[in-house]
Design a protein around this motif. Structure first.
Motif, PDB file in Angstrom:
ATOM      1  N   ARG A  38     109.441   7.060 -30.582  1.00 16.39           N
ATOM      2  CA  ARG A  38     110.053   7.470 -29.316  1.00 16.39           C
ATOM      3  C   ARG A  38     110.630   8.877 -29.436  1.00 16.39           C
ATOM      4  NH1 ARG A  38     109.812   4.215 -25.285  1.00 16.39           N
ATOM      5  NH2 ARG A  38     109.029   2.155 -25.856  1.00 16.39           N
ATOM      6  N   LYS A  39     110.532   9.591 -28.329  1.00 14.48           N
ATOM      7  CA  LYS A  39     111.024  10.967 -28.309  1.00 14.48           C
ATOM      8  C   LYS A  39     112.493  10.998 -28.740  1.00 14.48           C
ATOM      9  CE  LYS A  39     111.033  15.057 -25.428  1.00 14.48           C
ATOM     10  NZ  LYS A  39     109.830  15.859 -25.306  1.00 14.48           N
ATOM     11  N   GLY A  40     112.806  11.928 -29.593  1.00 18.36           N
ATOM     12  CA  GLY A  40     114.181  12.072 -30.048  1.00 18.36           C
ATOM     13  C   GLY A  40     114.485  11.303 -31.326  1.00 18.36           C
ATOM     14  N   THR A  41     113.631  10.325 -31.671  1.00 22.13           N
ATOM     15  CA  THR A  41     113.917   9.554 -32.888  1.00 22.13           C
ATOM     16  C   THR A  41     113.157  10.104 -34.088  1.00 22.13           C
ATOM     17  OG1 THR A  41     112.147   7.954 -32.532  1.00 22.13           O
ATOM     18  CG2 THR A  41     114.269   7.436 -31.555  1.00 22.13           C
ATOM     19  N   LEU A  42     112.188  10.974 -33.816  1.00 22.36           N
ATOM     20  CA  LEU A  42     111.357  11.456 -34.922  1.00 22.36           C
ATOM     21  C   LEU A  42     111.265  12.972 -34.789  1.00 22.36           C
ATOM     22  CD1 LEU A  42     109.876  10.166 -37.216  1.00 22.36           C
ATOM     23  CD2 LEU A  42     107.861   9.983 -35.780  1.00 22.36           C
ATOM     24  N   THR A  43     111.940  13.684 -35.650  1.00 21.00           N
ATOM     25  CA  THR A  43     112.088  15.128 -35.462  1.00 21.00           C
ATOM     26  C   THR A  43     111.504  15.920 -36.623  1.00 21.00           C
ATOM     27  OG1 THR A  43     114.176  15.232 -36.623  1.00 21.00           O
ATOM     28  CG2 THR A  43     114.273  14.645 -34.282  1.00 21.00           C
ATOM     29  N   LEU A  44     111.601  17.227 -36.493  1.00 15.96           N
ATOM     30  CA  LEU A  44     111.170  18.131 -37.547  1.00 15.96           C
ATOM     31  C   LEU A  44     111.894  17.828 -38.857  1.00 15.96           C
ATOM     32  CD1 LEU A  44     109.294  20.572 -37.806  1.00 15.96           C
ATOM     33  CD2 LEU A  44     111.246  22.042 -37.279  1.00 15.96           C
ATOM     34  N   ALA A  45     113.132  17.376 -38.753  1.00 15.84           N
ATOM     35  CA  ALA A  45     113.895  17.054 -39.964  1.00 15.84           C
ATOM     36  C   ALA A  45     113.216  15.910 -40.723  1.00 15.84           C
ATOM     37  CB  ALA A  45     115.329  16.666 -39.603  1.00 15.84           C
ATOM     38  N   HIS A  46     112.692  14.943 -39.982  1.00 11.10           N
ATOM     39  CA  HIS A  46     111.985  13.833 -40.644  1.00 11.10           C
ATOM     40  C   HIS A  46     110.720  14.335 -41.332  1.00 11.10           C
ATOM     41  CE1 HIS A  46     114.358  11.584 -37.536  1.00 11.10           C
ATOM     42  NE2 HIS A  46     114.618  10.872 -38.627  1.00 11.10           N
ATOM     43  N   LEU A  47     109.995  15.206 -40.620  1.00  9.67           N
ATOM     44  CA  LEU A  47     108.788  15.789 -41.212  1.00  9.67           C
ATOM     45  C   LEU A  47     109.129  16.448 -42.553  1.00  9.67           C
ATOM     46  CD1 LEU A  47     106.284  18.170 -39.378  1.00  9.67           C
ATOM     47  CD2 LEU A  47     107.159  18.667 -41.623  1.00  9.67           C
ATOM     48  N   LYS A  48     110.188  17.255 -42.539  1.00 11.79           N
ATOM     49  CA  LYS A  48     110.557  17.970 -43.759  1.00 11.79           C
ATOM     50  C   LYS A  48     110.967  16.985 -44.858  1.00 11.79           C
ATOM     51  CE  LYS A  48     112.721  22.005 -43.358  1.00 11.79           C
ATOM     52  NZ  LYS A  48     113.729  23.013 -42.928  1.00 11.79           N
ATOM     53  N   GLY A  49     111.690  15.967 -44.468  1.00 10.04           N
ATOM     54  CA  GLY A  49     112.153  14.979 -45.465  1.00 10.04           C
ATOM     55  C   GLY A  49     110.984  14.219 -46.078  1.00 10.04           C
ATOM     56  N   VAL A  50     110.089  13.732 -45.214  1.00 14.16           N
ATOM     57  CA  VAL A  50     108.959  12.923 -45.697  1.00 14.16           C
ATOM     58  C   VAL A  50     108.080  13.748 -46.640  1.00 14.16           C
ATOM     59  CG1 VAL A  50     106.761  11.901 -44.944  1.00 14.16           C
ATOM     60  CG2 VAL A  50     108.888  11.308 -43.756  1.00 14.16           C
ATOM     61  N   GLU A 106     100.423  27.444 -51.277  1.00 11.46           N
ATOM     62  CA  GLU A 106     100.331  26.622 -50.076  1.00 11.46           C
ATOM     63  C   GLU A 106      99.631  25.302 -50.392  1.00 11.46           C
ATOM     64  OE1 GLU A 106      97.767  28.187 -47.006  1.00 11.46           O
ATOM     65  OE2 GLU A 106      97.566  26.087 -46.382  1.00 11.46           O
ATOM     66  N   VAL A 107     100.240  24.181 -49.983  1.00 13.37           N
ATOM     67  CA  VAL A 107      99.618  22.883 -50.268  1.00 13.37           C
ATOM     68  C   VAL A 107      99.437  21.987 -49.043  1.00 13.37           C
ATOM     69  CG1 VAL A 107     100.221  22.729 -52.717  1.00 13.37           C
ATOM     70  CG2 VAL A 107     101.873  21.980 -50.992  1.00 13.37           C
ATOM     71  N   LEU A 108     100.110  22.292 -47.939  1.00 13.65           N
ATOM     72  CA  LEU A 108     100.046  21.391 -46.785  1.00 13.65           C
ATOM     73  C   LEU A 108     100.077  22.181 -45.484  1.00 13.65           C
ATOM     74  CD1 LEU A 108     102.825  18.842 -47.737  1.00 13.65           C
ATOM     75  CD2 LEU A 108     100.602  18.088 -46.913  1.00 13.65           C
ATOM     76  N   GLY A 109      99.414  21.645 -44.445  1.00 14.55           N
ATOM     77  CA  GLY A 109      99.602  22.122 -43.088  1.00 14.55           C
ATOM     78  C   GLY A 109     100.277  21.000 -42.316  1.00 14.55           C
ATOM     79  N   ALA A 110     101.179  21.361 -41.396  1.00 10.62           N
ATOM     80  CA  ALA A 110     101.902  20.306 -40.687  1.00 10.62           C
ATOM     81  C   ALA A 110     102.515  20.828 -39.400  1.00 10.62           C
ATOM     82  CB  ALA A 110     102.998  19.724 -41.584  1.00 10.62           C
ATOM     83  N   GLY A 111     103.097  19.947 -38.624  1.00  8.80           N
ATOM     84  CA  GLY A 111     103.807  20.356 -37.425  1.00  8.80           C
ATOM     85  C   GLY A 111     104.093  19.167 -36.526  1.00  8.80           C
ATOM     86  N   ASP A 115     102.401   9.448 -23.182  1.00  9.16           N
ATOM     87  CA  ASP A 115     103.232  10.307 -22.346  1.00  9.16           C
ATOM     88  C   ASP A 115     104.183  11.127 -23.229  1.00  9.16           C
ATOM     89  OD1 ASP A 115     104.934  11.483 -20.604  1.00  9.16           O
ATOM     90  OD2 ASP A 115     105.472   9.641 -19.512  1.00  9.16           O
ATOM     91  N   PRO A 116     104.007  12.465 -23.204  1.00 13.62           N
ATOM     92  CA  PRO A 116     104.843  13.310 -24.069  1.00 13.62           C
ATOM     93  C   PRO A 116     106.325  13.259 -23.706  1.00 13.62           C
ATOM     94  CG  PRO A 116     103.002  14.544 -23.116  1.00 13.62           C
ATOM     95  CD  PRO A 116     103.052  13.238 -22.408  1.00 13.62           C
ATOM     96  N   ALA A 117     106.630  12.711 -22.529  1.00 12.28           N
ATOM     97  CA  ALA A 117     108.041  12.575 -22.171  1.00 12.28           C
ATOM     98  C   ALA A 117     108.651  11.374 -22.892  1.00 12.28           C
ATOM     99  CB  ALA A 117     108.190  12.415 -20.655  1.00 12.28           C
ATOM    100  N   VAL A 118     107.795  10.504 -23.412  1.00  9.56           N
ATOM    101  CA  VAL A 118     108.283   9.271 -24.045  1.00  9.56           C
ATOM    102  C   VAL A 118     108.097   9.304 -25.559  1.00  9.56           C
ATOM    103  CG1 VAL A 118     107.994   6.739 -24.091  1.00  9.56           C
ATOM    104  CG2 VAL A 118     107.673   8.002 -21.945  1.00  9.56           C
ATOM    105  N   TRP A 119     107.003   9.920 -25.982  1.00  7.81           N
ATOM    106  CA  TRP A 119     106.641   9.855 -27.414  1.00  7.81           C
ATOM    107  C   TRP A 119     106.691  11.212 -28.090  1.00  7.81           C
ATOM    108  CZ3 TRP A 119     106.819   5.019 -28.732  1.00  7.81           C
ATOM    109  CH2 TRP A 119     106.452   4.040 -27.802  1.00  7.81           C
ATOM    110  N   GLN A 120     106.919  11.182 -29.369  1.00  4.66           N
ATOM    111  CA  GLN A 120     107.034  12.412 -30.141  1.00  4.66           C
ATOM    112  C   GLN A 120     106.676  12.087 -31.585  1.00  4.66           C
ATOM    113  OE1 GLN A 120     111.115  13.770 -30.549  1.00  4.66           O
ATOM    114  NE2 GLN A 120     110.451  15.888 -30.348  1.00  4.66           N
TER     115      GLN A 120
END
Ligand code: PHE
Length: 344
Positions: free
Chosen positions: A219-231, A282-287, A300-305
């Motif tokens: 859900r939008k707002g629960t999964l952010t760039l910070a999670h990407l960096k952490g994982v 360089e080892v990964l591409g992401a975003g 729906d991009p208003a709901v999911w992220q």
């Protein structure tokens, strides 16, 4: 005569001997035949009694022959079973076990490091539609990435007519993102290893290579760039076995993520070692998944992220094992495979 013939029959100890005894008795010039022929010369009243005696003898001899035949067949079978019996106590000589190819080994390690973070393994086809490989990933027809990636096109369909699909050898595993979002409902968390293809060949490029794609949607707002960096930081540090491995996130561009980044790890060019050093690799591409890509997959991009990432398997395996030339992965040199391959 009767006892003599019966003795002959029981003296036959092979199937061939049995056959010649039988011929010797009932054959054209056999002894029983001779007796039968003698009948014709007798006067009629004697002939009748004599005929009955001969019939009795015939039955006895035939019975004896038949039971002897069965006995010989039984013996032959028993001998054959004895001869062909497997000695299961003989120690087995196994061929030397093979080694796990470094690419498969790297894939197994990558997958298991994401598995502990709850990612499922997903797969897609090597032969992919242009739509899955490009268009759905927000890479329209004349986007430079289509030529930059030196795509192998399959014969047939020119892709010039609206709706006409042209097939390609997938240039990236990112199409599995599309398939995953079309097939399932979020929350999604997948890791997709597989072969990828680009028309390119030198010490660091192979026309066929491997990537691992990752995708996480919630859900939008629960999964952010910070999670990407952490994982991804956690993954890289575990994969290289260095809890303090320097990891750098550098802004970049991919059509299917926004913001996009490339991820570098620290290394020393001089020493050739991974870890804190003067240089970055360089080892990964992401975003974060581009909202248009979500919409292309009916989300729906208003709901999911969510976020996506991709890595080159050969690159990671080379860095971890100190392999200098990418082409060695595909040479099938047994000495190389024994050296770099993992124990099964
Ligand atoms: N598909 C990209 C490549 O092949 C890597 C990537 C995957 C980038 C997912 C961002 C997100 O270079």
């Amino acid at each position: 005569l009767r006892d003599a013939l019966l003795a002959e029959i029981s003296a036959a100890t092979t199937q061939e001997a049995w056959e010649s005894v039988r011929v010797g008795i009932f054959g054209k010039s056999g002894r029983f035949r001779a007796l039968q022929q003698g009948l014709g010369k007798l006067p009629p009243e004697e002939r009748r009694d004599r005929g009955q005696v001969l019939n009795g003898l015939k039955k006895t001899l035939e019975g004896a022959l038949e039971s002897r035949r069965q006995e010989l067949a039984r013996q032959a079978l028993a001998q054959r079973l004895e001869r062909e019996r497997e000695d299961i106590s003989v120690p087995v000589e196994l061929p030397p076990p093979g080694r796990i190819h470094p690419i498969n080994q790297a894939i197994a390690e990558i997958v298991s490091l994401f598995a502990v973070q709850g990612f499922d393994v997903a797969e897609g086809p090597d032969i992919e539609s242009q739509w899955h490989n490009f268009a759905a990933l927000n890479t329209p027809d004349h986007h430079p990435a289509r030529t930059e990636q030196d795509t192998f096109y399959l014969p047939g369909g020119k892709g010039e007519v609206e709706g006409e699909e042209r097939l390609v050898l997938r240039t990236q595993t990112s199409g599995v993102q599309i398939r995953t979002m079309l097939d399932g409902q979020p929350p999604l968390r997948i890791i997709a290893p597989g072969r990828t293809y680009r028309a390119d060949h030198d010490a660091t490029h192979s026309p066929m290579f491997h990537q691992c794609e990752g995708l996480m949607i919630d859900r939008k707002g629960t999964l952010t760039l910070a999670h990407l960096k952490g994982v991804l930081t956690d993954f890289l540090r575990r994969y290289f076995g260095q809890p303090d491995l320097p990891v750098r996130f550098r802004a970049s561009y991919f059509p299917f993520t926004v913001p996009s980044m490339e991820i570098d790890i620290g290394w020393s060019k001089q020493k050739g070692t991974i870890g804190a050093g003067e240089d970055w690799l360089e080892v990964l591409g992401a975003g974060m998944v581009q909202p248009r890509v979500l919409a292309n997959c009916g989300l729906d991009p208003a709901v999911w992220q969510g976020f996506a990432f991709g890595m080159g398997v050969e690159r990671l395996a080379m860095l971890k094992n100190g392999i200098a030339d990418l082409r060695a992965f595909y040479d099938s040199d047994l000495r190389w495979l024994r050296h770099y391959g993992a124990a099964p």
